[in-house]
Scaffold this active site. Structure first.
Site, PDB file in Angstrom:
ATOM      1  N   HIS A  56       0.882  -1.168   0.000  1.00 42.67           N
ATOM      2  CA  HIS A  56       0.000   0.000   0.000  1.00 42.67           C
ATOM      3  C   HIS A  56       0.925   1.224   0.000  1.00 42.67           C
ATOM      4  CE1 HIS A  56      -2.299  -3.026   2.356  1.00 42.67           C
ATOM      5  NE2 HIS A  56      -3.370  -2.493   1.822  1.00 42.67           N
ATOM      6  N   ASP A  59       2.375   1.818   3.354  1.00 40.88           N
ATOM      7  CA  ASP A  59       3.335   0.846   3.921  1.00 40.88           C
ATOM      8  C   ASP A  59       4.752   1.363   3.705  1.00 40.88           C
ATOM      9  OD1 ASP A  59       1.177  -0.839   4.364  1.00 40.88           O
ATOM     10  OD2 ASP A  59       1.529  -2.028   2.558  1.00 40.88           O
ATOM     11  N   MET A  90       2.641  -5.873  -7.602  1.00 38.34           N
ATOM     12  CA  MET A  90       1.318  -5.319  -7.310  1.00 38.34           C
ATOM     13  C   MET A  90       1.442  -4.167  -6.308  1.00 38.34           C
ATOM     14  SD  MET A  90      -1.073  -5.392  -4.629  1.00 38.34           S
ATOM     15  CE  MET A  90      -1.753  -6.808  -3.773  1.00 38.34           C
ATOM     16  N   GLU A 183     -10.905  -6.670  -5.128  1.00 31.58           N
ATOM     17  CA  GLU A 183     -10.888  -7.682  -4.061  1.00 31.58           C
ATOM     18  C   GLU A 183     -12.147  -7.527  -3.202  1.00 31.58           C
ATOM     19  OE1 GLU A 183      -7.273  -7.681  -1.804  1.00 31.58           O
ATOM     20  OE2 GLU A 183      -8.196  -8.720  -0.110  1.00 31.58           O
ATOM     21  N   LYS A 185     -14.758  -8.511  -0.046  1.00 40.31           N
ATOM     22  CA  LYS A 185     -14.755  -8.981   1.345  1.00 40.31           C
ATOM     23  C   LYS A 185     -16.138  -8.694   1.909  1.00 40.31           C
ATOM     24  CE  LYS A 185     -12.095  -8.492   5.641  1.00 40.31           C
ATOM     25  NZ  LYS A 185     -10.954  -7.823   6.290  1.00 40.31           N
ATOM     26  N   GLU A 219      -9.686 -13.548  -2.414  1.00 40.67           N
ATOM     27  CA  GLU A 219      -8.917 -13.931  -1.223  1.00 40.67           C
ATOM     28  C   GLU A 219      -9.591 -15.100  -0.520  1.00 40.67           C
ATOM     29  OE1 GLU A 219      -7.186 -11.018   1.403  1.00 40.67           O
ATOM     30  OE2 GLU A 219      -7.886 -12.107   3.164  1.00 40.67           O
ATOM     31  N   HIS A 222     -11.653 -14.303   2.625  1.00 37.34           N
ATOM     32  CA  HIS A 222     -12.860 -13.496   2.408  1.00 37.34           C
ATOM     33  C   HIS A 222     -14.015 -14.339   1.882  1.00 37.34           C
ATOM     34  CE1 HIS A 222     -10.181  -9.659   1.969  1.00 37.34           C
ATOM     35  NE2 HIS A 222     -10.023 -10.284   3.122  1.00 37.34           N
ATOM     36  N   ASP A 247      -5.124 -13.664  -3.524  1.00 40.85           N
ATOM     37  CA  ASP A 247      -4.658 -13.484  -2.140  1.00 40.85           C
ATOM     38  C   ASP A 247      -4.829 -14.813  -1.406  1.00 40.85           C
ATOM     39  OD1 ASP A 247      -3.939 -10.872  -2.465  1.00 40.85           O
ATOM     40  OD2 ASP A 247      -5.353 -10.051  -0.997  1.00 40.85           O
ATOM     41  N   ASP A 257     -11.706 -11.735  10.128  1.00 43.18           N
ATOM     42  CA  ASP A 257     -10.702 -12.092   9.113  1.00 43.18           C
ATOM     43  C   ASP A 257      -9.406 -12.488   9.816  1.00 43.18           C
ATOM     44  OD1 ASP A 257      -9.378 -12.301   6.710  1.00 43.18           O
ATOM     45  OD2 ASP A 257      -9.152 -10.146   6.422  1.00 43.18           O
ATOM     46  N   ASP A 259      -6.568 -14.153   8.434  1.00 39.43           N
ATOM     47  CA  ASP A 259      -5.300 -14.044   7.680  1.00 39.43           C
ATOM     48  C   ASP A 259      -4.268 -15.059   8.153  1.00 39.43           C
ATOM     49  OD1 ASP A 259      -6.243 -11.957   6.121  1.00 39.43           O
ATOM     50  OD2 ASP A 259      -5.479 -10.408   7.471  1.00 39.43           O
ATOM     51  N   ASP A 289      -1.523 -13.058   1.502  1.00 39.81           N
ATOM     52  CA  ASP A 289      -2.037 -11.936   2.286  1.00 39.81           C
ATOM     53  C   ASP A 289      -2.399 -12.484   3.666  1.00 39.81           C
ATOM     54  OD1 ASP A 289      -2.978  -9.599   3.206  1.00 39.81           O
ATOM     55  OD2 ASP A 289      -4.792  -9.537   1.996  1.00 39.81           O
TER      56      ASP A 289
HETATM   57  C1  GCO Z   1      -7.876  -7.269   4.417  1.00 37.40           C
HETATM   58  C2  GCO Z   1      -7.490  -7.275   2.966  1.00 37.40           C
HETATM   59  C3  GCO Z   1      -6.265  -6.484   2.701  1.00 37.40           C
HETATM   60  C4  GCO Z   1      -6.056  -6.232   1.232  1.00 37.40           C
HETATM   61  C5  GCO Z   1      -4.995  -5.232   1.061  1.00 37.40           C
HETATM   62  C6  GCO Z   1      -4.606  -5.045  -0.369  1.00 37.40           C
HETATM   63  O1  GCO Z   1      -8.726  -8.051   4.741  1.00 37.40           O
HETATM   64  O2  GCO Z   1      -7.335  -6.495   5.200  1.00 37.40           O
HETATM   65  O3  GCO Z   1      -7.338  -8.587   2.567  1.00 37.40           O
HETATM   66  O4  GCO Z   1      -5.164  -7.139   3.254  1.00 37.40           O
HETATM   67  O5  GCO Z   1      -5.761  -7.388   0.531  1.00 37.40           O
HETATM   68  O6  GCO Z   1      -5.424  -4.046   1.609  1.00 37.40           O
HETATM   69  O7  GCO Z   1      -5.618  -4.436  -1.030  1.00 37.40           O
HETATM   70 MN    MN Z   2      -6.403  -9.350   0.783  1.00 39.56          MN
HETATM   71 MN    MN Z   3      -8.104 -10.137   4.179  1.00 41.03          MN
END
Ligand code: GCO
Ligand code: MN
Ligand code: MN
Length: 389
Positions: A56, A59, A90, A183, A185, A219, A222, A247, A257, A259, A289
């Site tokens: 991002h 970041d 990306m 993406e 979610k 993802e 998600h 992702d 979420d 991750d 991700d």
């Molecule tokens: C989340 C998302 C993020 C995005 C990221 C890139 O759930 O926080 O998955 O990690 O993938 O912001 O766009």
């Molecule tokens: Mn993501």
């Molecule tokens: Mn995510």
């Protein structure tokens, strides 16, 4: 003997700066690991065999940093990329951390917030292009509501469409060779987020001015949060030529979420999705991700990153073994058998085909008596997955 599951550059594994850089802060507690600087994260990723690093805008460049500071940070980061041979395939925009985006960005009710979000994204696109990115991800972040009283959901879609159209035109004007990947979610950080699934994104893309520039970034976590099958999301995107990015991570059912490390919660779902990506010949980066457990120090972050990649490679090998298994092949051949007796009515529609079909006699009782052997087939998959075949 060389380790066949050792991650290497050619495997095209990527991680976000925000993933290996996650210091373990959560809704209940503070950071537990040191915050590594982007050049240090580049070194860490190169050390574990990754191909690239995604980011991002924030970041890398702190929100509101003056131009001179931005240029210094970017130059230092580029040196680190060169020194370690890492790419940035990306890039994306942080449209969710700052208070200005508490009501969303492209769908926010305040026009000044929507305009600021566009400006921030244009600058982040310039940064991504400068770093060599070819895919630009849009994750909605806070594009949603807690109450339906807040926004007209039809208006929200129009706003989101306007933003994406504006940005595709911007890229074309500038001659940027970027593809957008949307993406989805379903929730978090808002109670409900617009366009909550990959399928919803795919329908939305067809309404844009330049749909050919826009695909999806599904993802794992998600789709699982929405209780959906991830491989089906991949397949729908792939079949339309829209699988621009992916992702990879893991998730235990419909909750916040998580991750999690790839393949750590649902190895069987991960097996099918790896088999899918490999069998169709997906050539994009395999992006993780996810982030390490909050219990980990920096060495644990390396374990986490290696684990994501190794599990992918192990599952790829397991999927190949499954597909090469002669019993599996025989079962699949039987399932796909076609004596051609229905081909006149299962082709394209014609009045003659319709007449033929209306006149055809079937034996539904006999058709319904057939056993499909899916129990055996699935058991074979499980045995390959568990490493006993
Ligand atoms: C989340 C998302 C993020 C995005 C990221 C890139 O759930 O926080 O998955 O990690 O993938 O912001 O766009
Ligand atoms: Mn993501
Ligand atoms: Mn995510």
């Amino acid at each position: 003997m060389t380790d066949p599951f050792e991650p290497r550059r050619e495997h095209r594994f990527t991680f976000g700066l925000w993933t290996v850089g996650n210091p373990g802060r959560d809704a209940f507690g503070a950071a537990v690991r040191p915050t590594l600087r982007p050049p240090e994260l580049v070194a860490l990723l190169a050390g574990v065999g990754a191909y690239g690093v995604n980011l991002h805008d924030e970041d890398l460049v702190p929100f509101g940093a003056p131009a001179a500071e931005r240029d210094r940070i970017v130059a230092e980061f580029k040196r680190a990329l060169d020194d370690h041979g890492l790419r940035v395939p990306m890039a994306t925009t942080n449209l969710f951390s700052q208070p200005v985006f508490k009501d969303g960005a492209f769908t926010a009710n305040d026009p000044a917030v929507r305009a600021f979000a566009l400006q921030k994204t244009m600058r982040a696109i310039e940064l991504g292009v400068e770093l060599g990115a070819s895919t630009y991800v849009f994750w909605g972040g806070r594009e949603g509501v807690e109450t339906q009283a807040a926004k007209d959901p039809v208006e929200a879609l129009k706003r989101f469409r306007h933003a994406l159209n504006f940005l595709t035109h911007f890229c074309r004007d500038r001659g940027y060779d970027l593809r957008f990947a949307l993406e989805a979610k379903p929730n978090e950080p808002r109670a409900d987020i617009y366009l909550p699934t990959t399928g919803a994104m795919l329908a939305f893309i067809e309404t844009l001015d330049h749909p050919e520039m826009v695909g999806v970034n599904p993802e794992v976590a998600h789709e699982h949060m929405a209780g959906l099958d991830f491989t089906h999301a991949l397949a729908q995107a792939w079949e339309r030529g829209k699988l621009f990015h992916v992702d990879l991570n893991d998730q235990q059912g419909p909750r916040y979420d998580q991750d999690l490390r790839f393949g750590s919660a649902n190895p069987k779902a991960a097996f099918w999705l790896v088999r899918f990506l490999e069998s169709v010949g997906y050539e994009g980066p395999r992006h993780f991700d996810a982030h390490a457990y909050r219990t980990e120090d920096v060495e644990g972050v390396r374990d986490f990153a290696r684990g994501c990649m190794r599990t992918y490679l192990i599952l790829r090998e397991r999927a190949r073994a499954f597909d090469a298994d002669s019993e599996v092949r025989d079962l699949l051949a039987a399932l796909r058998a076609d004596d051609g007796s229905q081909s006149d009515v299962l082709g394209a529609y014609s009045p003659a085909a319709a007449r033929a079909l209306l006149g055809r006699r079937f034996e539904p009782a006999a058709l319904g008596a057939r056993g499909y052997r899916y129990e055996r087939l699935d058991q074979l998959a499980v045995e390959h997955l568990l490493g006993v075949r």
